[in-house]
Design a protein around this motif. Structure first.
Motif, PDB file in Angstrom:
ATOM      1  N   GLU A 160       4.935  -3.605 -14.097  1.00  0.00           N
ATOM      2  CA  GLU A 160       4.743  -3.241 -12.688  1.00  0.00           C
ATOM      3  C   GLU A 160       3.336  -2.703 -12.448  1.00  0.00           C
ATOM      4  OE1 GLU A 160       7.952  -0.572 -11.833  1.00  0.00           O
ATOM      5  OE2 GLU A 160       9.458  -2.165 -12.036  1.00  0.00           O
ATOM      6  N   GLU A 218       0.968  -5.632 -12.425  1.00  0.00           N
ATOM      7  CA  GLU A 218       1.091  -6.394 -11.183  1.00  0.00           C
ATOM      8  C   GLU A 218       0.393  -5.660 -10.035  1.00  0.00           C
ATOM      9  OE1 GLU A 218       4.499  -8.746  -8.662  1.00  0.00           O
ATOM     10  OE2 GLU A 218       5.091  -6.946  -9.742  1.00  0.00           O
ATOM     11  N   ARG A 219       0.586  -4.343  -9.935  1.00  0.00           N
ATOM     12  CA  ARG A 219      -0.099  -3.572  -8.885  1.00  0.00           C
ATOM     13  C   ARG A 219      -1.609  -3.675  -9.050  1.00  0.00           C
ATOM     14  NH1 ARG A 219       4.076   0.051 -10.071  1.00  0.00           N
ATOM     15  NH2 ARG A 219       2.690   1.290 -11.372  1.00  0.00           N
ATOM     16  N   SER A 220      -2.077  -3.628 -10.279  1.00  0.00           N
ATOM     17  CA  SER A 220      -3.510  -3.749 -10.537  1.00  0.00           C
ATOM     18  C   SER A 220      -4.035  -5.115 -10.091  1.00  0.00           C
ATOM     19  CB  SER A 220      -3.775  -3.534 -12.027  1.00  0.00           C
ATOM     20  OG  SER A 220      -5.135  -3.683 -12.315  1.00  0.00           O
ATOM     21  N   ILE A 256      -1.664   0.169  -2.204  1.00  0.00           N
ATOM     22  CA  ILE A 256      -0.549  -0.676  -1.776  1.00  0.00           C
ATOM     23  C   ILE A 256       0.319   0.149  -0.837  1.00  0.00           C
ATOM     24  CG2 ILE A 256       1.521  -1.895  -2.531  1.00  0.00           C
ATOM     25  CD1 ILE A 256       0.027  -2.551  -5.140  1.00  0.00           C
ATOM     26  N   GLN A 262       5.396  -3.167  -1.064  1.00  0.00           N
ATOM     27  CA  GLN A 262       5.455  -4.313  -1.963  1.00  0.00           C
ATOM     28  C   GLN A 262       6.881  -4.821  -1.974  1.00  0.00           C
ATOM     29  OE1 GLN A 262       4.014  -3.541  -5.913  1.00  0.00           O
ATOM     30  NE2 GLN A 262       4.402  -5.609  -6.610  1.00  0.00           N
ATOM     31  N   ALA A 304       2.661  -8.147  -0.866  1.00  0.00           N
ATOM     32  CA  ALA A 304       2.334  -6.724  -0.713  1.00  0.00           C
ATOM     33  C   ALA A 304       1.358  -6.538   0.441  1.00  0.00           C
ATOM     34  CB  ALA A 304       1.722  -6.182  -1.999  1.00  0.00           C
ATOM     35  N   VAL A 320      -1.622  -4.174   1.671  1.00  0.00           N
ATOM     36  CA  VAL A 320      -2.592  -3.283   1.049  1.00  0.00           C
ATOM     37  C   VAL A 320      -3.506  -2.711   2.130  1.00  0.00           C
ATOM     38  CG1 VAL A 320      -4.442  -3.098  -0.659  1.00  0.00           C
ATOM     39  CG2 VAL A 320      -2.537  -4.678  -1.058  1.00  0.00           C
TER      40      VAL A 320
END
Length: 175
Positions: free
Chosen positions: A50, A53-55, A122, A125, A130, A132
Motif C-alpha cells: 500500500e 502504491e501511494r508513492s 492523497i 483512494q 485516487a 490527489v
C-alpha cells in the motif's frame, strides 16, 4: 545384575502424564507463534504494498502537475506531448483537441512557465483511482511583460491506473 534389553528387544518406557502435557503445550505454543508470525508477516507485506502504491500515485501526480504547469514556447510541442503521455481518458482527449490552439497562443505570446510542486497528498483512494491535492508554485513570463513572480495554486488531480502507470484523468484548481 540383569542387563537391560537394547535395540529391538527394548520395551518402550511409558511417558509420564507431565511429560506428555509438556510436549502438547510446547506444540500448541509453537503453532501459535507460527500463526502470529504469519499474520504479522502478511500485514507487513500488505502495508509495504500500500505504501508503494501511494508513492507511485503521488510521484505520478507530482510529475503530471509539473508537466501541466511547465511550458516553454520554444519547445511547446514537446511540453504538450509530456502532458498527453501522462494523461488518459476524457482529460487526455480534451487536452489533445485543444493542444494546437494552446501551442499557437504560447508561441505568439512567447509564454514560458515553470511549475514546482510544493506539497502533494492523497485525498481519497478507491481501488485503482485516487484524488490527489497538489500545492504548486508557478512562475510565468511572456512577451506582454508578465513577471516571473511565483504564483501559488492548489490543484486536485484524479489519477487512474492505466497500462501499469498512474495517469491524470481529471484536473482542476481548488479555491
Amino acid at each position: 545384575m540383569a542387563e537391560e534389553p537394547t535395540g529391538e528387544d527394548a520395551v518402550p518406557q511409558a511417558r509420564t502424564p507431565a511429560v506428555t502435557a509438556g510436549v502438547v503445550v510446547l506444540a500448541v505454543l509453537a503453532l501459535a507463534f507460527l500463526a502470529v508470525a504469519g499474520y504479522f508477516g502478511y500485514t507487513h507485506r500488505q502495508a509495504e504494498q500500500e505504501a508503494h502504491e501511494r508513492s507511485e500515485i503521488l510521484d505520478a501526480a507530482r510529475q503530471g502537475v509539473v508537466n501541466l504547469t511547465t511550458m516553454d514556447f520554444e519547445r511547446a510541442d514537446e511540453d504538450v506531448q509530456k502532458v498527453l503521455d501522462g494523461s488518459a481518458g476524457d482529460f487526455r482527449d480534451e487536452f489533445e483537441a485543444r493542444s494546437h490552439d494552446l501551442i499557437a497562443v504560447m508561441q505568439e505570446a512567447k509564454v514560458k512557465s515553470q511549475g514546482e510542486v510544493r506539497q502533494a497528498a492523497i485525498e481519497t483512494q478507491n481501488g485503482d483511482s485516487a484524488d490527489v491535492l497538489v500545492a504548486v508554485a508557478q512562475k510565468v513570463s511572456n512577451a506582454g511583460g508578465a513577471a516571473e513572480e511565483p504564483r501559488g495554486q492548489r490543484m486536485r488531480v484524479t489519477m487512474q491506473l492505466e497500462d501499469g502507470t498512474y495517469k491524470i484523468v481529471k484536473a482542476g484548481f481548488v479555491q
